[in-house]
Write a protein that holds these residues in place. Structure first.
Motif, PDB file in Angstrom:
ATOM      1  N   SER A 175       0.823  -1.209   0.000  1.00 26.58           N
ATOM      2  CA  SER A 175       0.000   0.000   0.000  1.00 26.58           C
ATOM      3  C   SER A 175       0.855   1.256   0.000  1.00 26.58           C
ATOM      4  N   TRP A 176       1.905   1.258   0.793  1.00 21.01           N
ATOM      5  CA  TRP A 176       2.796   2.421   0.888  1.00 21.01           C
ATOM      6  C   TRP A 176       4.049   1.995   1.625  1.00 21.01           C
ATOM      7  N   ALA A 177       5.190   2.552   1.240  1.00 22.16           N
ATOM      8  CA  ALA A 177       6.451   2.243   1.906  1.00 22.16           C
ATOM      9  C   ALA A 177       7.418   3.402   1.714  1.00 22.16           C
ATOM     10  N   VAL A 178       8.151   3.717   2.763  1.00 24.18           N
ATOM     11  CA  VAL A 178       9.152   4.780   2.673  1.00 24.18           C
ATOM     12  C   VAL A 178      10.223   4.417   1.650  1.00 24.18           C
ATOM     13  N   VAL A 179      10.584   3.140   1.571  1.00 21.07           N
ATOM     14  CA  VAL A 179      11.608   2.713   0.613  1.00 21.07           C
ATOM     15  C   VAL A 179      11.062   2.623  -0.808  1.00 21.07           C
ATOM     16  N   GLY A 180       9.731   2.753  -0.962  1.00 21.06           N
ATOM     17  CA  GLY A 180       9.102   2.704  -2.283  1.00 21.06           C
ATOM     18  C   GLY A 180       8.523   1.335  -2.576  1.00 21.06           C
ATOM     19  N   CYS A 181       7.217   1.294  -2.827  1.00 19.93           N
ATOM     20  CA  CYS A 181       6.581   0.006  -3.140  1.00 19.93           C
ATOM     21  C   CYS A 181       7.169  -0.640  -4.393  1.00 19.93           C
ATOM     22  N   SER A 182       7.694   0.180  -5.307  1.00 22.97           N
ATOM     23  CA  SER A 182       8.241  -0.370  -6.547  1.00 22.97           C
ATOM     24  C   SER A 182       9.471  -1.227  -6.303  1.00 22.97           C
ATOM     25  N   THR A 183      10.086  -1.108  -5.119  1.00 19.59           N
ATOM     26  CA  THR A 183      11.284  -1.907  -4.803  1.00 19.59           C
ATOM     27  C   THR A 183      10.951  -3.158  -4.003  1.00 19.59           C
ATOM     28  N   ILE A 184       9.679  -3.336  -3.640  1.00 21.74           N
ATOM     29  CA  ILE A 184       9.281  -4.437  -2.762  1.00 21.74           C
ATOM     30  C   ILE A 184       8.561  -5.510  -3.574  1.00 21.74           C
ATOM     31  N   THR A 185       8.933  -6.756  -3.372  1.00 24.00           N
ATOM     32  CA  THR A 185       8.296  -7.886  -4.038  1.00 24.00           C
ATOM     33  C   THR A 185       7.677  -8.799  -2.994  1.00 24.00           C
ATOM     34  N   GLY A 186       6.722  -9.602  -3.420  1.00 23.17           N
ATOM     35  CA  GLY A 186       6.116 -10.575  -2.524  1.00 23.17           C
ATOM     36  C   GLY A 186       5.701 -11.816  -3.279  1.00 23.17           C
ATOM     37  N   ARG A 187       5.968 -12.966  -2.716  1.00 26.51           N
ATOM     38  CA  ARG A 187       5.542 -14.227  -3.324  1.00 26.51           C
ATOM     39  C   ARG A 187       5.104 -15.172  -2.215  1.00 26.51           C
ATOM     40  N   PHE A 188       4.192 -16.104  -2.549  1.00 24.58           N
ATOM     41  CA  PHE A 188       3.718 -17.096  -1.606  1.00 24.58           C
ATOM     42  C   PHE A 188       4.304 -18.456  -1.976  1.00 24.58           C
ATOM     43  N   ALA A 189       4.808 -19.164  -0.991  1.00 20.69           N
ATOM     44  CA  ALA A 189       5.420 -20.472  -1.227  1.00 20.69           C
ATOM     45  C   ALA A 189       4.763 -21.509  -0.322  1.00 20.69           C
ATOM     46  N   PRO A 190       4.416 -22.680  -0.859  1.00 22.08           N
ATOM     47  CA  PRO A 190       3.743 -23.701  -0.051  1.00 22.08           C
ATOM     48  C   PRO A 190       4.698 -24.395   0.904  1.00 22.08           C
ATOM     49  N   GLN A 191       4.133 -24.884   2.008  1.00 21.91           N
ATOM     50  CA  GLN A 191       4.849 -25.724   2.959  1.00 21.91           C
ATOM     51  C   GLN A 191       4.030 -26.984   3.208  1.00 21.91           C
ATOM     52  N   GLU A 192       4.647 -27.976   3.778  1.00 17.07           N
ATOM     53  CA  GLU A 192       3.933 -29.202   4.092  1.00 17.07           C
ATOM     54  C   GLU A 192       2.920 -28.942   5.207  1.00 17.07           C
ATOM     55  N   GLY A 193       1.914 -29.809   5.260  1.00 14.18           N
ATOM     56  CA  GLY A 193       0.937 -29.715   6.329  1.00 14.18           C
ATOM     57  C   GLY A 193      -0.070 -28.602   6.164  1.00 14.18           C
ATOM     58  N   GLY A 194      -0.366 -28.193   4.916  1.00 15.97           N
ATOM     59  CA  GLY A 194      -1.372 -27.176   4.685  1.00 15.97           C
ATOM     60  C   GLY A 194      -0.967 -25.795   5.158  1.00 15.97           C
ATOM     61  N   LYS A 195       0.299 -25.456   4.976  1.00 13.24           N
ATOM     62  CA  LYS A 195       0.795 -24.148   5.389  1.00 13.24           C
ATOM     63  C   LYS A 195       1.526 -23.494   4.220  1.00 13.24           C
ATOM     64  N   GLN A 196       1.850 -22.225   4.382  1.00 19.57           N
ATOM     65  CA  GLN A 196       2.602 -21.488   3.373  1.00 19.57           C
ATOM     66  C   GLN A 196       3.228 -20.267   4.026  1.00 19.57           C
ATOM     67  N   TYR A 197       4.043 -19.574   3.281  1.00 18.94           N
ATOM     68  CA  TYR A 197       4.577 -18.312   3.794  1.00 18.94           C
ATOM     69  C   TYR A 197       4.594 -17.271   2.687  1.00 18.94           C
ATOM     70  N   LEU A 198       4.492 -16.023   3.109  1.00 18.94           N
ATOM     71  CA  LEU A 198       4.703 -14.879   2.231  1.00 18.94           C
ATOM     72  C   LEU A 198       6.158 -14.466   2.372  1.00 18.94           C
ATOM     73  N   GLU A 199       6.892 -14.452   1.257  1.00 25.21           N
ATOM     74  CA  GLU A 199       8.274 -14.006   1.284  1.00 25.21           C
ATOM     75  C   GLU A 199       8.356 -12.626   0.650  1.00 25.21           C
ATOM     76  N   VAL A 200       8.800 -11.649   1.432  1.00 26.34           N
ATOM     77  CA  VAL A 200       8.943 -10.271   0.994  1.00 26.34           C
ATOM     78  C   VAL A 200      10.405 -10.019   0.670  1.00 26.34           C
ATOM     79  N   GLY A 201      10.662  -9.453  -0.499  1.00 29.74           N
ATOM     80  CA  GLY A 201      12.034  -9.148  -0.909  1.00 29.74           C
ATOM     81  C   GLY A 201      12.142  -7.731  -1.443  1.00 29.74           C
ATOM     82  N   PHE A 202      13.334  -7.385  -1.885  1.00 25.90           N
ATOM     83  CA  PHE A 202      13.621  -6.045  -2.375  1.00 25.90           C
ATOM     84  C   PHE A 202      14.424  -6.148  -3.672  1.00 25.90           C
ATOM     85  N   THR A 203      14.161  -5.251  -4.577  1.00 21.93           N
ATOM     86  CA  THR A 203      14.912  -5.235  -5.837  1.00 21.93           C
ATOM     87  C   THR A 203      16.100  -4.285  -5.795  1.00 21.93           C
ATOM     88  N   SER A 204      16.119  -3.346  -4.852  1.00 22.54           N
ATOM     89  CA  SER A 204      17.200  -2.364  -4.780  1.00 22.54           C
ATOM     90  C   SER A 204      17.187  -1.697  -3.416  1.00 22.54           C
TER      91      SER A 204
END
Length: 452
Positions: A86-115
């Motif tokens: 929604s908004w970030a001081v570092v700039g939303c354009s530099t922030i990435t997010g992906r969802f990755a599955p885990q065993e047992g019906g779970k997952q995580y959101l991994e937040v990263g940065f491009t710069s």
């Protein structure tokens, strides 16, 4: 290479209490210490969207390149989510997010940065993040491991921070402890990317033609002979490609729908779309043999043309072609003959309902065609079925035959996005990360795929 600190410490036979302390907050190095704070602006246990706000601190003595940082927020459940900044001081354009599955019906959101970088003693300030179900249904976040109801920033060890692939903060949970990406799945976009978020005003929007799309109006197959292919039944409400196909049980009263790329410039690489299949009509009685699709195709110049190619996802909610009920096909074609009918293809199918939103991926690389549904390998084809020539990309919804309905029945198929990377096999999770990054950057359309 495993970086599971718990296993390393056990192998050194250190006391159990030391293992626990190390897992909670083990910096990557003394000079590179990080700390994460968390709050939420949506504290309810049940919500329409989760809103984790994060601040990352550098408590060390060296500058940290943010593109080396990954933050993991852990969830319960296997629903398909969409990430947004929604908004970030570092700039939303530099922030990435992906969802990755885990065993047992779970997952995580991994937040990263491009710069960007984080100097000693500094923090990122607010990163106002959110995620929501792809179907916009409410969900329970109260049982998510990383969730907290606190609305003021607090040091939060239920999120994990990795720097250069090493755990630097927090207490991770679940499977897949190694955050390093697959070295065979590079972050680049192959030799060109196509992305479309389908933000159009309607079937007559001039942007469609400018961006290489054709809304079909011409007659002919597939489907019911004499049916109409109607651009007026194609719409884009809320940025969703929407195909509304209908029939009153007669050929003259049957409307089918199709959107196609105008250029045949796609062969090897990765094709991906989030598609909503439906089992029941939006209006009228159910029962028609309707086909809902995402596919690539070349023209058949003559019967058994060896240069023909077609790669299909086809969902039949009411069966057809001899099938009594729901079935999803992944079909790879070498060629066919119309009369008498002769099909040279191979297919994989599952006989169950696929109603709802699904992330569909087709990888065409190294002589193999791999079909994925929601990150799961659904089919693996190759040999003579591998495409030899450039193809169009298409979505359509049509009727195999007619069931003599009383009244008009209307079926709906929707598409959230299309993504293609030329000459690159992209993992399904990475597709989602790239789509999230494009959306976070405000990209509605991108086409750097060269013409053949």
């Amino acid at each position: 290479m495993s970086r599971n600190f718990g296993k390393i410490l056990v192998s050194l036979a250190l006391p159990a209490i030391l293992i626990a302390v190390t897992l909670i907050a083990a910096p990557a190095s003394a000079a590179q210490a990080v700390r994460l704070q968390y709050r939420t602006s949506a504290p309810g246990a049940t919500t329409a969207q989760a809103e984790p706000w994060l601040r990352l601190f550098n408590d060390g003595t060296t500058t940290i390149p943010l593109n080396q940082v990954k933050i993991r927020y852990y969830l319960t459940g296997t629903e398909t989510y969409r990430f947004a900044c929604s908004w970030a001081v570092v700039g939303c354009s530099t922030i990435t997010g992906r969802f990755a599955p885990q065993e047992g019906g779970k997952q995580y959101l991994e937040v990263g940065f491009t710069s960007g970088s984080l100097s000693p003693g500094q923090n990122t300030n607010d990163m106002q993040l959110r995620f929501y179900r792809a179907d916009w249904q409410t969900f329970t976040q109260g049982d998510d491991y990383s969730y907290g109801a606190n609305t003021a920033y607090t040091n939060w060890d239920k999120t994990a921070v990795y720097v250069n692939g090493q755990l630097a903060w927090g207490n991770p949970t679940g499977t897949d402890p190694d955050p390093d990406p697959d070295p065979t799945d590079p972050p680049g976009g192959g030799t060109g990317e196509l992305f479309d978020d389908f933000t159009y005003s309607g079937p007559n929007d001039p942007l469609l033609a400018q961006r290489g799309w054709t809304v079909r109006s011409s007659s002919g197959g597939p489907g019911v002979p004499g049916a109409t292919w109607s651009p007026n039944a194609v719409s884009f409400p809320g940025g969703l490609l929407t195909l509304d196909s209908s029939t009153n049980g007669t050929a003259a009263g049957t409307v089918q729908t199709e959107l196609s790329t105008a250029s045949r410039k796609f062969r090897e690489g990765t094709y991906a779309a989030r598609v909503r299949f439906s089992d029941a009509p939006t209006s009228g009685p159910d029962g028609e043999h309707v086909v809902q699709t995402f596919f690539t195709i070349t023209p058949l110049r003559y019967n058994l043309d060896p240069d023909y190619g077609e790669l299909d996802f086809e969902y039949l909610p009411n069966g057809g072609w001899g099938e009594p009920s729901n079935i999803l096909y992944a079909t790879s074609w070498e060629t066919y003959q119309g009369d008498p009918w002769q099909a040279v293809n191979t297919h994989t199918e599952e006989r169950t309902s696929f109603a709802g939103w699904h992330d569909l991926v087709i990888q065409v690389s190294g002589g193999r065609i791999k079909y994925y549904v929601d990150g799961r390998l659904f089919a693996d084809h190759g040999d003579i079925y591998y495409p030899e020539t450039p193809m169009w990309i298409m979505f359509n919804q049509w009727f195999i035959d007619l069931q003599a309905a009383t009244g008009t029945r209307t079926y709906r198929q929707q598409v959230d996005y299309l993504y293609h990377s030329k000459n690159e096999a992209v993992a399904p999770a990475t597709v989602l990360s790239r789509v999230a990054a494009l959306r976070a950057a405000g990209t509605a359309f991108k086409d750097t795929v060269p013409n053949q």
